[in-house]
Design a protein around this motif. Structure first.
Motif, PDB file in Angstrom:
ATOM      1  N   ILE A 184       0.835  -1.205   0.000  1.00 16.19           N
ATOM      2  CA  ILE A 184       0.000   0.000   0.000  1.00 16.19           C
ATOM      3  C   ILE A 184       0.870   1.257   0.000  1.00 16.19           C
ATOM      4  O   ILE A 184       0.612   2.216  -0.732  1.00 16.19           O
ATOM      5  N   ASN A 185       1.916   1.263   0.812  1.00 18.57           N
ATOM      6  CA  ASN A 185       2.810   2.421   0.844  1.00 18.57           C
ATOM      7  C   ASN A 185       3.415   2.693  -0.527  1.00 18.57           C
ATOM      8  O   ASN A 185       3.523   3.835  -0.954  1.00 18.57           O
ATOM      9  N   MET A 186       3.807   1.618  -1.204  1.00 18.56           N
ATOM     10  CA  MET A 186       4.429   1.798  -2.519  1.00 18.56           C
ATOM     11  C   MET A 186       3.428   2.331  -3.542  1.00 18.56           C
ATOM     12  O   MET A 186       3.786   3.104  -4.419  1.00 18.56           O
ATOM     13  N   VAL A 187       2.155   1.913  -3.416  1.00 17.14           N
ATOM     14  CA  VAL A 187       1.122   2.413  -4.331  1.00 17.14           C
ATOM     15  C   VAL A 187       0.806   3.883  -4.023  1.00 17.14           C
ATOM     16  O   VAL A 187       0.738   4.729  -4.917  1.00 17.14           O
ATOM     17  N   ILE A 188       0.641   4.192  -2.730  1.00 12.08           N
ATOM     18  CA  ILE A 188       0.256   5.556  -2.343  1.00 12.08           C
ATOM     19  C   ILE A 188       1.366   6.567  -2.652  1.00 12.08           C
ATOM     20  O   ILE A 188       1.116   7.631  -3.197  1.00 12.08           O
ATOM     21  N   HIS A 189       2.580   6.199  -2.283  1.00 15.00           N
ATOM     22  CA  HIS A 189       3.646   7.209  -2.274  1.00 15.00           C
ATOM     23  C   HIS A 189       4.666   7.101  -3.400  1.00 15.00           C
ATOM     24  O   HIS A 189       5.362   8.063  -3.686  1.00 15.00           O
ATOM     25  N   ALA A 190       4.821   5.917  -4.000  1.00 15.70           N
ATOM     26  CA  ALA A 190       6.016   5.716  -4.824  1.00 15.70           C
ATOM     27  C   ALA A 190       5.735   5.180  -6.228  1.00 15.70           C
ATOM     28  O   ALA A 190       6.673   4.782  -6.920  1.00 15.70           O
ATOM     29  N   ASN A 191       4.461   5.156  -6.621  1.00 13.36           N
ATOM     30  CA  ASN A 191       4.112   4.623  -7.938  1.00 13.36           C
ATOM     31  C   ASN A 191       4.629   3.189  -8.144  1.00 13.36           C
ATOM     32  O   ASN A 191       5.113   2.833  -9.220  1.00 13.36           O
ATOM     33  N   GLY A 192       4.536   2.411  -7.116  1.00 13.80           N
ATOM     34  CA  GLY A 192       4.912   0.991  -7.225  1.00 13.80           C
ATOM     35  C   GLY A 192       6.347   0.724  -6.809  1.00 13.80           C
ATOM     36  O   GLY A 192       7.074   1.625  -6.382  1.00 13.80           O
ATOM     37  N   GLY A 193       6.728  -0.543  -6.927  1.00 15.77           N
ATOM     38  CA  GLY A 193       8.079  -0.931  -6.528  1.00 15.77           C
ATOM     39  C   GLY A 193       8.223  -2.430  -6.617  1.00 15.77           C
ATOM     40  O   GLY A 193       7.473  -3.094  -7.340  1.00 15.77           O
ATOM     41  N   THR A 194       9.176  -2.970  -5.864  1.00 18.17           N
ATOM     42  CA  THR A 194       9.377  -4.421  -5.881  1.00 18.17           C
ATOM     43  C   THR A 194       9.380  -4.975  -4.454  1.00 18.17           C
ATOM     44  O   THR A 194       9.750  -4.282  -3.510  1.00 18.17           O
ATOM     45  N   ALA A 195       8.968  -6.205  -4.344  1.00 18.05           N
ATOM     46  CA  ALA A 195       8.992  -6.885  -3.049  1.00 18.05           C
ATOM     47  C   ALA A 195       9.703  -8.224  -3.227  1.00 18.05           C
ATOM     48  O   ALA A 195       9.308  -9.034  -4.062  1.00 18.05           O
ATOM     49  N   ASP A 196      10.775  -8.415  -2.486  1.00 20.22           N
ATOM     50  CA  ASP A 196      11.494  -9.681  -2.509  1.00 20.22           C
ATOM     51  C   ASP A 196      11.329 -10.354  -1.155  1.00 20.22           C
ATOM     52  O   ASP A 196      11.500  -9.723  -0.120  1.00 20.22           O
ATOM     53  N   VAL A 197      10.993 -11.621  -1.207  1.00 14.57           N
ATOM     54  CA  VAL A 197      10.726 -12.350   0.030  1.00 14.57           C
ATOM     55  C   VAL A 197      11.637 -13.569   0.107  1.00 14.57           C
ATOM     56  O   VAL A 197      11.735 -14.336  -0.856  1.00 14.57           O
ATOM     57  N   TYR A 198      12.336 -13.684   1.233  1.00 15.40           N
ATOM     58  CA  TYR A 198      13.264 -14.798   1.425  1.00 15.40           C
ATOM     59  C   TYR A 198      12.793 -15.604   2.638  1.00 15.40           C
ATOM     60  O   TYR A 198      12.576 -15.052   3.711  1.00 15.40           O
ATOM     61  N   ILE A 199      12.652 -16.887   2.439  1.00 14.57           N
ATOM     62  CA  ILE A 199      12.186 -17.740   3.538  1.00 14.57           C
ATOM     63  C   ILE A 199      13.237 -18.801   3.816  1.00 14.57           C
ATOM     64  O   ILE A 199      13.707 -19.476   2.893  1.00 14.57           O
ATOM     65  N   ASP A 200      13.667 -18.929   5.064  1.00 14.72           N
ATOM     66  CA  ASP A 200      14.542 -20.043   5.448  1.00 14.72           C
ATOM     67  C   ASP A 200      14.003 -20.671   6.735  1.00 14.72           C
ATOM     68  O   ASP A 200      12.865 -20.404   7.125  1.00 14.72           O
ATOM     69  N   THR A 201      14.788 -21.463   7.402  1.00 12.98           N
ATOM     70  CA  THR A 201      14.282 -22.161   8.580  1.00 12.98           C
ATOM     71  C   THR A 201      14.131 -21.238   9.794  1.00 12.98           C
ATOM     72  O   THR A 201      13.456 -21.574  10.759  1.00 12.98           O
ATOM     73  N   GLU A 202      14.757 -20.045   9.736  1.00 13.03           N
ATOM     74  CA  GLU A 202      14.686 -19.110  10.860  1.00 13.03           C
ATOM     75  C   GLU A 202      13.460 -18.207  10.791  1.00 13.03           C
ATOM     76  O   GLU A 202      12.908 -17.817  11.822  1.00 13.03           O
ATOM     77  N   GLY A 203      13.103 -17.846   9.556  1.00 12.92           N
ATOM     78  CA  GLY A 203      11.993 -16.918   9.424  1.00 12.92           C
ATOM     79  C   GLY A 203      11.856 -16.380   8.015  1.00 12.92           C
ATOM     80  O   GLY A 203      12.330 -16.987   7.058  1.00 12.92           O
ATOM     81  N   VAL A 204      11.210 -15.210   7.928  1.00 14.17           N
ATOM     82  CA  VAL A 204      10.905 -14.599   6.635  1.00 14.17           C
ATOM     83  C   VAL A 204      11.527 -13.212   6.585  1.00 14.17           C
ATOM     84  O   VAL A 204      11.376 -12.432   7.533  1.00 14.17           O
TER      85      VAL A 204
END
Lengths: 148, 110
Positions: A52-72
């Motif tokens: 939502i922040n990227m839509v409201i303020h920044a005209n979009g962006g990218t989201a990278d998500v990394y998952i391992d055994t410890e967390g996200v």
């Protein structure tokens, strides 16, 4: 952090209709690999507020998500206007969102505070005129969430 | 109390009812979406006068048991579509959020 899973999303900044797509996908994937519901909810909230922040303020962006055994780990990057005063932006109720955005139910000034509240670690790297990178870490509870 | 029981007791109009057996464990009333996503608890019935498509995303992510559009507001078409696509319980009522809230509290305390 060498992640077992890496997911990448482009956040479309043109309208609000698609916001929530990445967070819904993350929610589904975390559920599939057996992560506990509380952790899923925390990740989904962080991602949604980021989108939502990227839509409201920044005209979009990218989201990278990394998952391992410890967390996200979620890395949200945009080429928007940047945040002039991070401390002020972190205050509940502070928002620079425009009137039209508020009419949709956004701009409550809770986005960054929610991300802080629901993550274990939050790092904001921002430069006015260049953009913002927000890194969020949500850890799995000890002794659980090891479905991956 | 199940979603179907809350719906019947409050005389709600069904807009999308994919899981009527889900348990309603509480309630939350509010229209600022970031506030709702941060404060509504999983299983809550969420009462709002917002009717745009983002209501579906917030309802889904906050994992509420049902969404009740108060004051007789009509959902946007994209909201109806997204609710159907994602299996979100969506209802409406001519009552205001205040009246819905205290009636729901009465039901849940029975």
């Amino acid at each position: 952090m060498s992640a077992a899973i890496h997911l990448s999303y482009k956040v479309d900044g043109s309208d609000f209709t698609g916001a929530g797509t990445a967070s819904a996908a993350i929610k589904r994937i975390l559920r599939e690999i057996g992560v506990d519901m509380d952790t899923i909810r925390r990740c989904a909230i962080c991602m949604y507020e980021g989108e939502i922040n990227m839509v409201i303020h920044a005209n979009g962006g990218t989201a990278d998500v990394y998952i391992d055994t410890e967390g996200v780990k979620m890395v949200l990057k945009d080429n928007g206007p940047g945040i002039a005063d991070v401390e002020q932006a972190m205050q509940e109720g502070f928002s620079t969102a425009k009137e039209g955005v508020r009419d949709l139910g956004f701009g409550a000034g809770m986005g960054l505070p929610n991300m802080k509240k629901y993550s274990d670690e939050m790092l904001i790297d921002t430069e006015v005129g260049k953009g913002t990178k927000v890194t969020l870490i949500v850890r799995f509870p000890k002794g659980g969430g090891d479905g991956a | 109390m199940k979603v179907s029981e809350v719906s019947d007791a409050l005389g709600l109009k069904q807009l999308n009812a994919p899981d009527e057996d889900r348990e309603v464990t509480g309630g939350y009333s509010g229209d600022l979406l970031s506030w709702v996503i941060g404060r509504a608890a999983p299983g809550d019935a969420w009462m709002t006068i917002m009717s745009n498509v983002n209501v579906a995303a917030v309802g889904l992510l906050a994992d509420v048991s049902m969404i009740i559009l108060a004051e007789g507001v009509e959902p946007d078409e994209p909201l109806l579509q997204k609710a159907a696509l994602n299996g979100i319980g969506l209802y409406s009522s001519p009552m205001g959020a205040y009246e819905l809230s205290w009636r729901l509290k009465g039901l849940l305390e029975k």
